[in-house]
Scaffold this active site. Structure first.
Site, PDB file in Angstrom:
ATOM      1  N   SER A 246      45.131 -15.524   3.959  1.00 55.01           N
ATOM      2  CA  SER A 246      44.976 -14.068   3.807  1.00 55.01           C
ATOM      3  C   SER A 246      46.335 -13.404   3.603  1.00 55.01           C
ATOM      4  O   SER A 246      46.729 -12.507   4.351  1.00 55.01           O
ATOM      5  CB  SER A 246      44.244 -13.485   5.014  1.00 55.01           C
ATOM      6  OG  SER A 246      42.859 -13.550   4.812  1.00 55.01           O
TER       7      SER A 246
ATOM      8  N   GLY B 235      38.111 -12.106   5.700  1.00 55.08           N
ATOM      9  CA  GLY B 235      39.236 -11.577   4.917  1.00 55.08           C
ATOM     10  C   GLY B 235      40.264 -10.865   5.768  1.00 55.08           C
ATOM     11  O   GLY B 235      40.419  -9.646   5.649  1.00 55.08           O
TER      12      GLY B 235
ATOM     13  N   CYS C 239      23.928 -15.726  -6.995  1.00 49.65           N
ATOM     14  CA  CYS C 239      23.728 -16.272  -8.322  1.00 49.65           C
ATOM     15  C   CYS C 239      24.333 -15.292  -9.327  1.00 49.65           C
ATOM     16  O   CYS C 239      23.983 -14.127  -9.326  1.00 49.65           O
ATOM     17  CB  CYS C 239      22.220 -16.402  -8.526  1.00 49.65           C
ATOM     18  SG  CYS C 239      21.745 -16.919 -10.110  1.00 49.65           S
TER      19      CYS C 239
ATOM     20  N   ILE D 213      50.002 -16.904   8.594  1.00 48.50           N
ATOM     21  CA  ILE D 213      50.620 -17.400   9.821  1.00 48.50           C
ATOM     22  C   ILE D 213      51.958 -18.082   9.502  1.00 48.50           C
ATOM     23  O   ILE D 213      52.010 -19.008   8.685  1.00 48.50           O
ATOM     24  CB  ILE D 213      49.661 -18.357  10.557  1.00 48.50           C
ATOM     25  CG1 ILE D 213      48.382 -17.555  10.852  1.00 48.50           C
ATOM     26  CG2 ILE D 213      50.308 -18.930  11.820  1.00 48.50           C
ATOM     27  CD1 ILE D 213      47.526 -18.029  11.959  1.00 48.50           C
TER      28      ILE D 213
ATOM     29  N   GLY E 241      36.759 -17.248   5.816  1.00 46.44           N
ATOM     30  CA  GLY E 241      35.432 -16.823   5.361  1.00 46.44           C
ATOM     31  C   GLY E 241      35.202 -17.126   3.896  1.00 46.44           C
ATOM     32  O   GLY E 241      34.142 -17.635   3.519  1.00 46.44           O
ATOM     33  N   MET E 242      36.182 -16.808   3.058  1.00 46.82           N
ATOM     34  CA  MET E 242      35.989 -17.066   1.633  1.00 46.82           C
ATOM     35  C   MET E 242      36.681 -18.334   1.168  1.00 46.82           C
ATOM     36  O   MET E 242      36.126 -19.105   0.388  1.00 46.82           O
ATOM     37  CB  MET E 242      36.487 -15.874   0.829  1.00 46.82           C
ATOM     38  CG  MET E 242      35.456 -14.792   0.794  1.00 46.82           C
ATOM     39  SD  MET E 242      35.929 -13.454  -0.268  1.00 46.82           S
ATOM     40  CE  MET E 242      37.292 -12.836   0.639  1.00 46.82           C
ATOM     41  N   GLY E 243      37.895 -18.533   1.674  1.00 43.67           N
ATOM     42  CA  GLY E 243      38.630 -19.742   1.290  1.00 43.67           C
ATOM     43  C   GLY E 243      37.832 -20.988   1.638  1.00 43.67           C
ATOM     44  O   GLY E 243      37.979 -22.037   0.988  1.00 43.67           O
TER      45      GLY E 243
HETATM   46  P1  NAD Z   1      40.300 -15.328   6.310  1.00 41.20           P
HETATM   47  O1  NAD Z   1      41.264 -14.393   6.921  1.00 41.20           O
HETATM   48  O2  NAD Z   1      38.937 -15.480   6.874  1.00 41.20           O
HETATM   49  O3  NAD Z   1      40.960 -16.782   6.242  1.00 41.20           O
HETATM   50  C1  NAD Z   1      42.313 -17.043   5.920  1.00 41.20           C
HETATM   51  C2  NAD Z   1      42.681 -18.394   6.496  1.00 41.20           C
HETATM   52  O4  NAD Z   1      44.015 -18.733   6.155  1.00 41.20           O
HETATM   53  C3  NAD Z   1      42.602 -18.436   8.024  1.00 41.20           C
HETATM   54  O5  NAD Z   1      41.682 -19.415   8.409  1.00 41.20           O
HETATM   55  C4  NAD Z   1      44.021 -18.734   8.471  1.00 41.20           C
HETATM   56  O6  NAD Z   1      44.073 -19.526   9.629  1.00 41.20           O
HETATM   57  C5  NAD Z   1      44.582 -19.446   7.258  1.00 41.20           C
HETATM   58  N1  NAD Z   1      46.048 -19.377   7.172  1.00 41.20           N
HETATM   59  C6  NAD Z   1      46.832 -18.286   7.306  1.00 41.20           C
HETATM   60  N2  NAD Z   1      48.117 -18.599   7.134  1.00 41.20           N
HETATM   61  C7  NAD Z   1      48.164 -19.928   6.893  1.00 41.20           C
HETATM   62  C8  NAD Z   1      49.214 -20.829   6.591  1.00 41.20           C
HETATM   63  N3  NAD Z   1      50.484 -20.425   6.538  1.00 41.20           N
HETATM   64  N4  NAD Z   1      48.890 -22.135   6.373  1.00 41.20           N
HETATM   65  C9  NAD Z   1      47.610 -22.568   6.433  1.00 41.20           C
HETATM   66  N5  NAD Z   1      46.566 -21.748   6.704  1.00 41.20           N
HETATM   67  C10 NAD Z   1      46.848 -20.437   6.906  1.00 41.20           C
HETATM   68  O7  NAD Z   1      40.236 -14.889   4.773  1.00 41.20           O
HETATM   69  P2  NAD Z   1      39.197 -15.293   3.618  1.00 41.20           P
HETATM   70  O8  NAD Z   1      37.981 -14.448   3.729  1.00 41.20           O
HETATM   71  O9  NAD Z   1      39.035 -16.763   3.558  1.00 41.20           O
HETATM   72  O10 NAD Z   1      40.006 -14.807   2.336  1.00 41.20           O
HETATM   73  C11 NAD Z   1      41.229 -15.454   1.975  1.00 41.20           C
HETATM   74  C12 NAD Z   1      41.990 -14.646   0.955  1.00 41.20           C
HETATM   75  O11 NAD Z   1      41.336 -14.664  -0.314  1.00 41.20           O
HETATM   76  C13 NAD Z   1      42.114 -13.179   1.340  1.00 41.20           C
HETATM   77  O12 NAD Z   1      43.380 -12.693   0.965  1.00 41.20           O
HETATM   78  C14 NAD Z   1      41.062 -12.551   0.521  1.00 41.20           C
HETATM   79  O13 NAD Z   1      41.306 -11.180   0.341  1.00 41.20           O
HETATM   80  C15 NAD Z   1      41.180 -13.331  -0.768  1.00 41.20           C
HETATM   81  N6  NAD Z   1      40.001 -13.154  -1.590  1.00 41.20           N
HETATM   82  C16 NAD Z   1      39.528 -14.117  -2.363  1.00 41.20           C
HETATM   83  C17 NAD Z   1      38.430 -13.892  -3.179  1.00 41.20           C
HETATM   84  C18 NAD Z   1      37.888 -14.892  -4.058  1.00 41.20           C
HETATM   85  O14 NAD Z   1      37.223 -14.574  -5.009  1.00 41.20           O
HETATM   86  N7  NAD Z   1      38.104 -16.128  -3.775  1.00 41.20           N
HETATM   87  C19 NAD Z   1      37.779 -12.713  -3.157  1.00 41.20           C
HETATM   88  C20 NAD Z   1      38.247 -11.766  -2.334  1.00 41.20           C
HETATM   89  C21 NAD Z   1      39.348 -11.996  -1.558  1.00 41.20           C
END
Ligand code: NAD
Length: 522
Positions: free
Chosen positions: A232, A19, A376, A241, A143-145
């Site tokens: 993110s 994140g 779960c 980015i 990590g989450m995406g």
């Molecule tokens: P992360 O930082 O591990 O991954 C983000 C990814 O986005 C990176 O791999 C980066 O290279 C990529 N990226 C950045 N800019 C880009 C662009 N312009 N084009 C293409 N790729 C690009 O974050 P994460 O842990 O995967 O979390 C992603 C987002 O989801 C965060 O904002 C996080 O807070 C939010 N989030 C989601 C949930 C959920 O339930 N799904 C829960 C909490 C948070």
């Protein structure tokens, strides 16, 4: 340590778990001092951790938490990124995200079921229960995406995921979350259209920047059925980015000229947003996936839009029942221990078809990262049952070592986050942050093993306050009593929060479970 396992953390060497810049400890010195303090901690003592740094050990009592954590808290008028970054540069604070600084991240699996449930609910609401023959477009395989591709294919759909960092795509590919990888848009589209026509599930990781690929897709008239985003964007400086830069070039610009970096990042998010709105105009279901994309696009000057976040759109009915992302980790390191817990849970909750289906899917499709773990979604009553079962398994030796039970901060009663978990609350209480604090205090009183309160998290500084808890099943009778209490208070406070907001489903759940909510159930 499990949060920082190289298979779990996105950048363990910087202590970054996931994140954007969500960290497990403030710096390596603080990390080693935390570990040293834990090694000598008495069973009647409590370690205090202030934004990733150990600051005190106090005599408490054996039923009290062993660790209490507070991350990134700032007084409200200073609660913005500028102040946070200034204090971070002074070495005074740390970004804890949701489960990074509270030590219960379990890799991409931790979010997988939530993502699966979200796309499942979307399929039920809009596409007759399946994503077969449907194209989902998103960006960000971090990590989450990184859970998105597998969650889409588990729902039968075709997914195109744009990610600027090739290494991240390869990682998801290695972990079998992504089926195919390419840097060619033509190739990606050919694969997607073929799979869509055959109604076969397929996930594609496309190397590229969403601010460049999305407008090109719109220009070519590609019509995705579902569009969302998990870059993110909540942290525009470290997590999003700008167009035209590789991750290395982005890191260089960020270091050299953060102002210019931010300008270019905001230009890019505006372009990406306009393309996403074009897909929506063409009929796509567009929803925000918890990364504050809407607010940051607004900050970039795009304001003529309306679409919901994933919680009000798909998840809130589950929260009303006290349901959320329950998880557990086998400290033995033996995968068999998790399979044993799976089996016993399926036997005990055999009437719950959805849960049994999920556990079977997870066994076959979800690789472990770090210590074997399982996620779960469970609600009030079932969480307590699971705690009892796991403690008995440890006591009887059917599993080889204690089991750690926790949850995401994205849960029923533990968050105030007006752009995400508490968006559009029925009574307008979106920004009221007493609830997560009460949740943390209650779980502390009930005897959780560690409890954390955080500011920031998935939507960034200024936008959320939330709490986490972990409770350990070590097979003792004392642990059994703590588990009973904590796994009741924790989901119970979620039902309470939603009943107080006037959700009939939550009021009904409170009555069914006999919760004592003055003024609501009595
Ligand atoms: P992360 O930082 O591990 O991954 C983000 C990814 O986005 C990176 O791999 C980066 O290279 C990529 N990226 C950045 N800019 C880009 C662009 N312009 N084009 C293409 N790729 C690009 O974050 P994460 O842990 O995967 O979390 C992603 C987002 O989801 C965060 O904002 C996080 O807070 C939010 N989030 C989601 C949930 C959920 O339930 N799904 C829960 C909490 C948070």
């Amino acid at each position: 340590m499990n949060n920082l396992d190289p298979d779990v953390a996105e950048r363990w060497e910087d202590l970054v778990v996931y994140g954007g810049a969500g960290k497990a400890a403030r710096n390596w010195d603080a990390y080693h001092r935390i570990v040293a303090a834990l090694r000598t901690l008495g069973g009647d003592e409590t370690l205090l951790v202030q934004s990733g740094k150990p600051v005190g050990v106090f005599r408490t009592h054996s039923d009290a938490p062993r660790v209490l954590i507070s991350n990134a808290m700032l007084v409200p008028a200073w609660g913005d990124w500028d102040h946070f970054r200034r204090y971070e540069a002074m070495g005074l604070t740390m970004y804890g995200q949701m489960t990074a600084g509270s030590w219960i991240y379990i890799g991409t699996q931790g979010i997988l079921q939530g993502t699966y449930e979200t796309f499942g609910a979307c399929a039920r609401q809009h596409f007759g229960g399946t994503l077969a023959g449907r194209l989902v477009l998103s960006a960000g395989l971090g990590g989450m995406g990184g859970a998105q591709p597998l969650a889409v294919t588990l729902n039968g759909g075709v997914g195109l995921f744009v990610e600027v960092d090739r290494e991240r795509i390869e990682r998801r590919h290695r972990l079998r979350y992504v089926d195919r990888v390419t840097a060619s848009l033509d190739e990606a589209l050919a694969w997607a259209e073929e799979a869509r026509a055959r109604r076969e599930p397929l996930s594609i990781g496309l190397a590229g920047n969403a601010a460049e690929i999305h407008p090109e897709l719109a220009r070519r008239g590609v019509r995705p059925d579902v569009v969302t985003d998990q870059t993110s964007a909540h942290d525009m400086l470290n997590g999003y980015i700008p167009a035209g830069l590789s991750p290395t070039e982005a890191a260089e610009l960020r270091r050299r000229d953060p102002k210019e970096y931010l300008k270019r990042a905001y230009d890019a998010i505006a372009v990406q947003m306009r393309a996403m709105l074009e897909f929506q105009r063409q009929g796509a279901i567009l929803f925000d996936y918890g990364n504050n994309f809407r607010r940051e696009a607004e900050n970039a000057g795009v304001s003529d839009f309306s679409y919901p976040g994933f919680v009000p759109a798909f998840i809130r009915p589950l929260f009303c029942e006290g349901q959320g992302p329950f998880r557990w980790v086998a400290l033995s390191g033996n995968p068999e221990d998790i399979y044993t817990t799976d089996r016993v849970l399926m036997e005990t909750l055999h009437g719950n078809d959805h849960l049994v289906r999920w556990l079977r899917l997870a066994q076959h499709r979800v690789p472990f990262q770090g210590l074997p773990a399982r996620i779960c979604w469970l609600g009030y009553g079932d969480r307590q049952k699971a705690g009892r079962i796991f403690n008995d398994l440890v006591a009887s030796g059917r599993v080889q070592a204690p089991i750690v039970i926790g949850r995401d901060h994205l849960d029923s009663g533990s968050v105030a986050s007006p752009n995400r978990e508490t968006e559009s609350m029925r009574d307008g209480s979106d920004a009221i942050a007493d609830w997560p604090i009460l949740n943390a205090l209650l779980n502390t009183a009930a005897g959780a093993t560690w409890v954390a309160v955080h500011h920031g998290g998935g939507v960034g500084i200024g936008y959320a306050i939330h709490a986490g808890m972990v409770v350990v099943a070590d097979g003792t009778a004392e642990a059994g009593r703590r588990l009973d209490r904590v796994l009741t208070t924790d989901p119970g406070s979620g039902i309470m929060r939603h009943a107080d907001a006037g959700y009939p489903e939550a009021i009904d759940a409170a009555r069914r479970h006999g919760l004592n909510l003055p003024g609501i159930t009595t």
